[in-house]
Write a protein that holds these residues in place. Structure first.
Motif, PDB file in Angstrom:
ATOM      1  N   SER A   1       8.175 -33.519  21.085  1.00 53.96           N
ATOM      2  CA  SER A   1       6.936 -33.469  21.876  1.00 53.96           C
ATOM      3  C   SER A   1       6.031 -34.665  21.598  1.00 53.96           C
ATOM      4  O   SER A   1       4.994 -34.832  22.235  1.00 53.96           O
ATOM      5  N   LEU A   2       6.407 -35.502  20.630  1.00 56.81           N
ATOM      6  CA  LEU A   2       5.524 -36.608  20.220  1.00 56.81           C
ATOM      7  C   LEU A   2       6.048 -37.974  20.637  1.00 56.81           C
ATOM      8  O   LEU A   2       5.607 -38.984  20.131  1.00 56.81           O
ATOM      9  N   ARG A   3       7.035 -37.991  21.529  1.00 56.00           N
ATOM     10  CA  ARG A   3       7.601 -39.292  21.884  1.00 56.00           C
ATOM     11  C   ARG A   3       7.104 -39.772  23.241  1.00 56.00           C
ATOM     12  O   ARG A   3       6.626 -38.998  24.029  1.00 56.00           O
TER      13      ARG A   3
ATOM     14  N   ASP B   1      16.461 -27.371   5.374  1.00 54.06           N
ATOM     15  CA  ASP B   1      16.407 -25.911   5.456  1.00 54.06           C
ATOM     16  C   ASP B   1      16.881 -25.222   4.175  1.00 54.06           C
ATOM     17  O   ASP B   1      16.651 -24.033   3.982  1.00 54.06           O
TER      18      ASP B   1
ATOM     19  N   PRO C   1       8.759 -22.646   9.411  1.00 51.93           N
ATOM     20  CA  PRO C   1       9.364 -22.672  10.750  1.00 51.93           C
ATOM     21  C   PRO C   1      10.758 -23.307  10.769  1.00 51.93           C
ATOM     22  O   PRO C   1      11.533 -23.040  11.679  1.00 51.93           O
ATOM     23  N   GLY C   2      11.092 -24.157   9.800  1.00 48.52           N
ATOM     24  CA  GLY C   2      12.447 -24.713   9.705  1.00 48.52           C
ATOM     25  C   GLY C   2      12.677 -25.957  10.537  1.00 48.52           C
ATOM     26  O   GLY C   2      11.842 -26.366  11.347  1.00 48.52           O
ATOM     27  N   SER C   3      13.844 -26.560  10.325  1.00 47.85           N
ATOM     28  CA  SER C   3      14.114 -27.887  10.890  1.00 47.85           C
ATOM     29  C   SER C   3      14.270 -27.863  12.418  1.00 47.85           C
ATOM     30  O   SER C   3      13.965 -28.845  13.077  1.00 47.85           O
ATOM     31  N   ALA C   4      14.744 -26.753  12.963  1.00 49.13           N
ATOM     32  CA  ALA C   4      14.903 -26.711  14.420  1.00 49.13           C
ATOM     33  C   ALA C   4      13.546 -26.802  15.110  1.00 49.13           C
ATOM     34  O   ALA C   4      13.368 -27.554  16.078  1.00 49.13           O
ATOM     35  N   ALA C   5      12.579 -26.058  14.571  1.00 42.14           N
ATOM     36  CA  ALA C   5      11.218 -26.120  15.128  1.00 42.14           C
ATOM     37  C   ALA C   5      10.650 -27.527  14.959  1.00 42.14           C
ATOM     38  O   ALA C   5       9.943 -28.037  15.836  1.00 42.14           O
ATOM     39  N   LEU C   6      10.996 -28.153  13.839  1.00 43.65           N
ATOM     40  CA  LEU C   6      10.476 -29.494  13.580  1.00 43.65           C
ATOM     41  C   LEU C   6      11.063 -30.509  14.566  1.00 43.65           C
ATOM     42  O   LEU C   6      10.368 -31.425  15.016  1.00 43.65           O
TER      43      LEU C   6
ATOM     44  N   PHE D   1       9.139 -30.219  17.605  1.00 46.02           N
ATOM     45  CA  PHE D   1       7.821 -30.845  17.401  1.00 46.02           C
ATOM     46  C   PHE D   1       7.934 -32.362  17.565  1.00 46.02           C
ATOM     47  O   PHE D   1       7.150 -32.990  18.270  1.00 46.02           O
ATOM     48  N   ASN D   2       8.951 -32.949  16.906  1.00 48.97           N
ATOM     49  CA  ASN D   2       9.171 -34.395  17.034  1.00 48.97           C
ATOM     50  C   ASN D   2       9.329 -34.792  18.494  1.00 48.97           C
ATOM     51  O   ASN D   2       8.739 -35.783  18.952  1.00 48.97           O
TER      52      ASN D   2
ATOM     53  N   VAL E   1       8.147 -41.176  16.285  1.00 50.21           N
ATOM     54  CA  VAL E   1       7.198 -40.269  16.930  1.00 50.21           C
ATOM     55  C   VAL E   1       5.785 -40.826  16.779  1.00 50.21           C
ATOM     56  O   VAL E   1       5.509 -41.604  15.873  1.00 50.21           O
TER      57      VAL E   1
END
Lengths: 351, 618
Positions: A349-351, B400, A338-343, A346-347, B209
């Motif tokens: 959403s966890l804060r 990437d 998925p690559g760094s942008a997706a990551l 994701f990050n 996080v």
């Protein structure tokens, strides 16, 4: 004993199939099984079936467990990758292999010791899942490599070579396969090549879990009087319910049969299973009727053979899972990561 | 009575009944503190049960950022009558007890050295709600509101979190906020607000996080390119497979066809799970399974096959307390030797030891590369403490530019070009041989895979020399493995020391806190965190460079210590075992106390007694 090379020379006029290959191109190394072993006839039938279907040998993956039968994949299709796994666990390895590349043909070879005892669970679950494969059990009712103990498919009341009587109920793997959801179930006899070759061809073209129980006498330990897996016993008690022709999509249907006795089953890939009835009252399209027929004839001491059950619209595991048509083993970073942008999302959403 | 006074440094413990819906309320509580910039580390302590048994949720509020369990409870939220006595007894002297006072409790059920705060939660709920399930669920939210008032947690932060949780579900949002405010108002009006324990806004969380190890490892498998997952449910690993499925639905659906670029099978047992992984990897797909100790025991036969036939496999073992069924919902690091040597015959397997969720993500992705590179089973060893608890950690990162290392695989083009192929032929002299995927070439590159002995060209043989040749090459390969494994992390003491400590995995947060305690004591202890097996030279050198090294781990037998002794040919007398294995996560207090005692026995500097906030508990 792979050092035993087969002679390279062969007759120049050996017939060729659609790929221009002769039967010799589908062979393996020389068998190390006992002379007269039923398993060797099954290997020959596999070679014949693959040649007739003009299967590309290297597009077959042949997998087995442990035991005499599981040694046989070295004796056919030496251009194929083979996998001799652990005892009774061929089904899971085959399932995983199938998940990785849905484009190959999967041929699982096992024995009654391998599939009906230690491997009964994996046998059952691979049928339930509808793994697209041809699963052949070379069934001799006995443990050959360890010298003659009963296997779990041995009939109750049958006698071992040493005279011991089997008191445990025998497992009928074909009935079990039908009950568990296999969509192509057949039984045959290693001594009947005319019946066996088309059944293997039908299984290879079938788009789901295809199971063939092949009664295959053990000449060393289970071919005596009192055995229900001897050549003599099986010949006398064999009740074939139909005979099969497999017509691949590029072949024209020409043969003619008396009306009413013929059933045609068209499969996903366009191949046609043409069944000629030998027993008037046999219906291979009904799982329940088939099971009932097989069991009631077994109670009379008869071994029912032929294409016992077929479900032409079978759905395989990949369809259940909604897997992509591309083999999973061909997908690379681009499709998978998925690559760094997706990551970063994701990050967040966890804060 | 003198009550505890602490700001941003205390432990609150919730005693609940499982299945009562307390988990989401408790998480809300913990997250709201993190939102105020104050580091917090919560832990679930739960039984192997669906409904009705006791469960606890322990929240350490710690501005200094220590993530380890501290031990003890400064404030007990006692919501479970079944465990009342034990819960009350656990409160630190001078601490606080919050309970549902709807039913009067006899005076003998309390302690006089703690401050008791009663709130008639059931009564309030019964007066407000008619539906029994609502009464239960909102009771949890009401106490969160009350605790916010008591502890100085900003209500706006809690409401914001509820808003995020119920985004798009406004029907649920409003009653939750209402219940929260109800609790808050009640507490402000009738309870002794503020308590001596206070949360004060800080800036110590940064961009960290809040993440669970199993969730992180599952995402690591997605980023690492796993396409096949075969698993069998077992605590505490099941949530990893479930998270993998969730991430795949999000990241791995083909946009045009809607088809899945993954396959997940819940197998009939662990034997089948690993069989499928091996079959898939043999056929060129990246595959993994996740399980716990009992699963590894069951998989052992297949692991030996994959070792000997040289097939990649990635296994994430979320350890729990063994042996046998042991304590299925308690944590341990007791599968180190099992994984290092799984299966009969001479075997050795690479292991990665992540310390937290972030490394669980990274190491799972790495393991898929390493397994392909080495063509062997690779273990990622986490545990329940890492896997099933949300923890603050640095944000996950991904380069990437990184591409998957698929290892030595010959293509059709290479075979056509005449590449010399012997499946077990060591052409590069690193112990790693070339393989081909089934179906690659019509006439070249096929071979037979088997668990029996074979020669360099994959031909069956029982020749002793061919067997030894192969076994020696496998050792060379294991040596090569060291280059691909994560390196150890060394933390030198402020001054040169003759003493060292080795630790790994989930012991890391407690060890780091203990090292700070030693530093405060003026005791110098070098430390090294092992991140992989086989051990790199740096690990063995570390032991050799010190007179005495403590190996700190969470099992009874000192399993990593045993591995160090045998693999490094080290003198066992120089390796002290510091062992914590009661199923609770190890604490800094334990490590500090145990090592301090041993150091004084080794006649180092006289120790002054150290007390670090709070009190009882260990």
């Amino acid at each position: 004993m792979t050092y035993l090379a087969k002679p390279k020379l062969h007759h120049p006029d050996l017939p060729k199939n659609a790929l221009g290959l002769t039967r010799r191109d589908y062979e393996g190394t020389i068998s190390t099984l006992c002379a007269g072993c039923g398993h060797d006839s099954i290997s020959a039938a596999i070679i014949q079936a693959c040649w007739e279907l003009a299967v590309q040998p290297h597009r077959v993956a042949k997998l087995s467990g442990i035991g005499c039968s599981s040694k046989t994949p070295t004796y056919f299709l030496d251009k194929s990758h083979g996998f001799n796994s652990v005892h009774g666990r061929m089904p899971s390895v085959l399932t995983g292999a199938n998940l990785a590349n849905r484009e190959l043909l999967y041929l699982g070879v096992s024995g009654d010791g391998d599939s009906a005892s230690i491997g009964l669970g994996q046998f059952a679950h691979s049928m339930r899942r509808g793994v697209n494969m041809t699963y052949i059990v070379e069934n001799n009712g006995v443990y050959g490599l360890t010298k003659g103990q009963f296997s779990a498919t041995a009939d109750r009341g049958s006698k071992s070579k040493r005279g011991a009587v089997n008191t445990d109920e025998g497992i009928d793997l074909a009935c079990l396969a039908m009950q568990l959801g296999a969509s192509y179930v057949a039984r045959s006899f290693s001594g009947d090549k005319h019946q066996l070759v088309p059944l293997i061809k039908g299984a290879l073209t079938h788009p789901g879990a295809a199971f063939i129980d092949v009664v295959s006498p053990c000449v060393a330990f289970n071919n005596h009087e009192g055995s229900t897996r001897s050549y003599d016993y099986v010949r006398h008690h064999n009740e074939a319910v139909n005979s099969l022709d497999v017509i691949t999509m590029h072949k024209e249907i020409t043969a003619e049969y008396p009306p009413g006795s013929l059933q045609e089953v068209r499969q996903h890939d366009g191949s046609v299973l043409r069944l000629r009835k030998l027993a008037d009252d046999y219906d291979s399209s009904s799982r329940i009727a088939a099971m009932s027929y097989v069991q009631s004839h077994y109670a009379r001491g008869e071994i029912v053979t032929g294409l016992l059950y077929v479900e032409p619209d079978a759905i395989d595991l990949h369809e259940h899972l909604g897997t992509t048509m591309r083999p999973l083993n061909e997908l690379g970073d681009k499709e998978l990561c998925p690559g760094s942008a997706a990551l970063a999302q994701f990050n967040a959403s966890l804060r | 009575m003198k009550t505890l006074q602490a700001t941003n440094d205390f432990v609150i413990k919730f005693a609940n009944v499982n299945g009562s819906g307390s988990a989401s309320a408790n998480t809300l509580f913990a997250k709201s503190i993190a939102r105020m910039g104050v580091p917090v580390s919560p832990r679930n302590i739960f039984p192997s049960n669906i409904q009705g048994l006791p469960t606890w949720y322990e929240v350490r509020v710690c501005e200094a950022g220590w993530n380890a369990r501290r031990g003890g409870a400064d404030l007990m939220v006692a919501m479970n009558p079944q465990t009342w006595e034990k819960d009350v007894a656990e409160v630190t002297p001078g601490g606080y007890l919050f309970y549902d006072s709807t039913r009067p409790m006899p005076a003998g059920k309390f302690r006089d050295d703690i401050l008791v705060i009663g709130m008639p939660l059931t009564e309030i709920c019964n007066a407000t709600y008619t539906d029994p399930r609502q009464r239960q669920l909102f009771k949890n939210i009401i106490y969160v509101g009350a605790l916010a008032a008591l502890l100085g947690i900003e209500l706006a932060e809690v409401e914001k979190l509820i808003g995020e949780q119920y985004k798009g579900k406004e029907k649920l949002l409003e009653p939750n906020v209402k219940a929260l405010r109800m609790g808050h108002e009640y507490a402000l009006a009738k309870l002794p607000c503020p308590l001596g324990l206070q949360v004060q806004r800080a800036d110590k969380v940064g961009d960290k996080v809040f993440l669970e190890g199993n969730n992180a490892a599952a995402l690591g498998a997605v980023f690492g390119g796993a396409t096949v997952c075969a698993w069998y449910p077992i605590t505490p690993s099941s949530s990893m497979a479930e998270a993998f499925a969730k991430h795949c639905r999000k990241y791995r659906m083909d946009k045009e066809t809607g088809k899945n670029n993954f396959a997940i099978v819940q197998a009939e047992d662990e034997l089948a799970s690993i069989g499928m992984v091996i079959g898939a990897a043999w056929n060129g797909a990246r595959a993994f399974t996740c399980t716990s100790g009992p699963g590894i025991s069951l998989m052992s036969e297949f692991i030996g096959l994959a070792y000997f036939a040289e097939i990649p496999a990635t296994l994430v073992n979320v350890q729990r307390a063994g042996p046998s069924t042991g304590m299925p919902t308690r944590t341990q690091q007791s599968d180190v030797l099992l994984c290092a040597f799984a299966s009969h015959g001479d075997t050795k397997h690479p292991i990665l030891f992540p310390q937290d969720a972030k490394e669980a993500f990274e190491f799972t992705a790495d393991a898929l590369d390493i397994a392909d590179r080495l063509q062997t089973p690779v273990f990622v060893l986490t545990d329940l403490d890492i896997g099933m608890n949300e923890r603050l950690c640095d944000p996950l990162t991904w380069d990437d530019a990184r591409t998957y290392d698929r290892g030595k695989v010959l293509t059709k083009e290479q075979l056509d070009a005449g590449a010399r192929f012997g499946r077990y032929l060591d052409v590069d002299d690193d112990g790693i041989t070339y393989r081909t995927y089934p179906g690659t070439h019509p006439s070249r590159g096929s071979f037979f895979t088997r668990g029996t002995s074979r020669d360099r060209y994959a031909r069956y043989t029982e020749e002793g020399t061919a067997y030894v040749d192969n076994m020696q090459r496998l050792l060379r390969k294991f040596e090569t493995a060291k280059h691909f494994m994560p390196k150890p992390v060394v933390r030198p003491a402020a001054k040169p020391s003759r003493y060292g400590a080795i630790y790994y995995g989930s012991t890391a947060p407690a060890m780091e806190e203990a090292l700070a305690l030693f530093e405060a004591d003026g005791i110098h202890l070098d430390a090294l965190r092992v991140r992989a097996f086989p051990f790199q030279d740096a690990v063995i050198d570390f032991v050799n460079d010190h007179d005495h090294v403590f190996v700190v781990e969470q099992n009874r037998d000192g399993q990593l210590r045993t591995l160090l002794v045998t693999e490094g040919a080290l003198d066992p007398a120089r390796l002290g075992a510091v062992l914590h294995y009661d199923g609770t996560p190890i604490t800094a207090r334990f490590i500090h106390g145990d090592i301090a005692k041993r150091l004084s026995a080794l006649q180092v500097t006289p120790l002054r007694r150290t007390v670090a906030g709070g009190a009882s508990g260990e």
